[in-house]
Design an enzyme around this catalytic site. Sequence first.
Site, PDB file in Angstrom:
ATOM      1  N   HIS A  61      -9.427   2.742  -1.503  1.00  0.00           N
ATOM      2  CA  HIS A  61      -8.137   1.855  -1.777  1.00  0.00           C
ATOM      3  C   HIS A  61      -8.515   0.443  -2.267  1.00  0.00           C
ATOM      4  O   HIS A  61      -7.618   0.166  -2.958  1.00  0.00           O
ATOM      5  CB  HIS A  61      -7.471   1.756  -0.406  1.00  0.00           C
ATOM      6  CG  HIS A  61      -6.770   2.928   0.196  1.00  0.00           C
ATOM      7  ND1 HIS A  61      -7.092   4.178   0.248  1.00  0.00           N
ATOM      8  CD2 HIS A  61      -5.320   2.902   0.267  1.00  0.00           C
ATOM      9  CE1 HIS A  61      -6.083   5.043   0.556  1.00  0.00           C
ATOM     10  NE2 HIS A  61      -5.103   4.252   0.365  1.00  0.00           N
TER      11      HIS A  61
ATOM     12  N   LYS B 197      -3.918  10.304  10.231  1.00  0.00           N
ATOM     13  CA  LYS B 197      -3.821  10.425  11.801  1.00  0.00           C
ATOM     14  C   LYS B 197      -3.740   9.265  12.396  1.00  0.00           C
ATOM     15  O   LYS B 197      -3.988   8.276  12.110  1.00  0.00           O
ATOM     16  CB  LYS B 197      -4.984  11.227  12.199  1.00  0.00           C
ATOM     17  CG  LYS B 197      -5.884  10.295  12.840  1.00  0.00           C
ATOM     18  CD  LYS B 197      -7.433  10.830  13.417  1.00  0.00           C
ATOM     19  CE  LYS B 197      -8.524   9.976  13.567  1.00  0.00           C
ATOM     20  NZ  LYS B 197      -9.970  10.410  13.849  1.00  0.00           N
TER      21      LYS B 197
END
Lengths: 180, 286
Positions: free
Chosen positions: A37, A102
Amino acid sequence: MTQRLKTPLKEDDISSLKAGDEIILSGIIYGARDAAHKRIIESINSNQKLPFELKGSVIFYVGPSPVPPGRKSGAVGPTTSARMDSLTEPLLKKGLMGIIGKGDRNNHLRKLMQKYKCIYFIAPGGISAFLASKIKDIKEIAYNDLGPEAVFEIEVKDFPLFVAYDIQGNNIFELALRRE
Amino acid sequence: MKIIKITKIKNQIKKLIKTASFNLPEDITDSIRQACSAEKNNTAKKILELILKNSEIAAKKKIPLCQDCGNVYIDIKIGENICIEKFSFLQDMADEAVAEAYKENYLRKSIVSDPLFDRINTKDNTPAYLSIVPADTLDGLEINVFLKGGGSENCSFLYMLTPSDSADAIISKVLDAVRQNVTKSCPPVIIGIGIGATSSKVTELARKAAFRNLKIRNADDKYKILENSILEKINNTGIGPAGLGGMTTALAVNIEYMPCHMATLPVAVSFACHSLRRASSKILLP
């Protein structure tokens, strides 16, 4: 409700999805987590070419285990999404339409997901040998020096997910507590 | 004095890493099975079934239980009159065992060298976190290997309470930690709580508690009651497996305690995910 979805996603695909819906996803998704990222954001900021087209794409927060010989995939499963909360907006601006991870995320991120119309899917964590059976192909496509944090192109078939945040702002974790 | 060859320890460590990576311990599968039959929430039931199915696939196909193959903790207990040949190389040997086991078994290498600036992957999952404990009742050596993922490791907390605090203060800290963080780990979790000792030692106690066999309850009734009471409160939150609702947010709460300074009450909490990876073996030299 269970729905089948195919990537790349279109706005029509996701506008009717509701937090709590079960999804069976097929197509290409992109594995990228913390370190990837940071590099993607650097590339966006300096107008460099990105490792994959973000518009309509689905990113999977995953660092897969190596593929053993004779198998299509190693273990795959979601990592904690909250770590990417501060690294998500630049990707949303480029048209990212789905994220698989998650766990719950912060309020600010939830609002951004709604604003940019991006669905947050979750896969149950720690069932990674089972999820491996839903992978047709996995290859590293960028930032190879990052090892398991590289960018992966992953072809999934019938990958089981839940809609965690829909674009109306509903949140599966809050709904789950209310149902109890 | 009985001598144990360092290569024997290395081979045992490699074997234990392999066992732990592909096989969910029986006490965990038993506990998940029980939770699964008790669950009334269909989604929760389904996820618990998937966890059991995952453990079968992992064992059969030799695919890791979880893609996060973890940090490696190695605790070695050394018995009376035991001498480890080339003892001063134990850390090097443990690192070699980890590097070889992670390569040979296609496990993910997750360790970065410099924690803050460079964060370059060591590419062999080293170093191992080694601890050596003397054990006077052991005729040989006991090796315990624990693999702990980063997601659950991030859910670790230290509270320096004051001696006037009661068990209620601990209950409230643990419940807050669970409510705020458990979906970032992988529920159902096992909660390890360390109480007492010092700020550094208590986190070690919490980690040991998190990896304790679920069938072992605290030998002291007061702590056993506290374990059960915290477990009940955690499962009454309704967070459930994967945070999708249900009565199985934690499989167990395990407490380990030690004496502490009269001015302190250290408490540490460590989460272990349902994919609990531990294995143990003994090298006996009677």
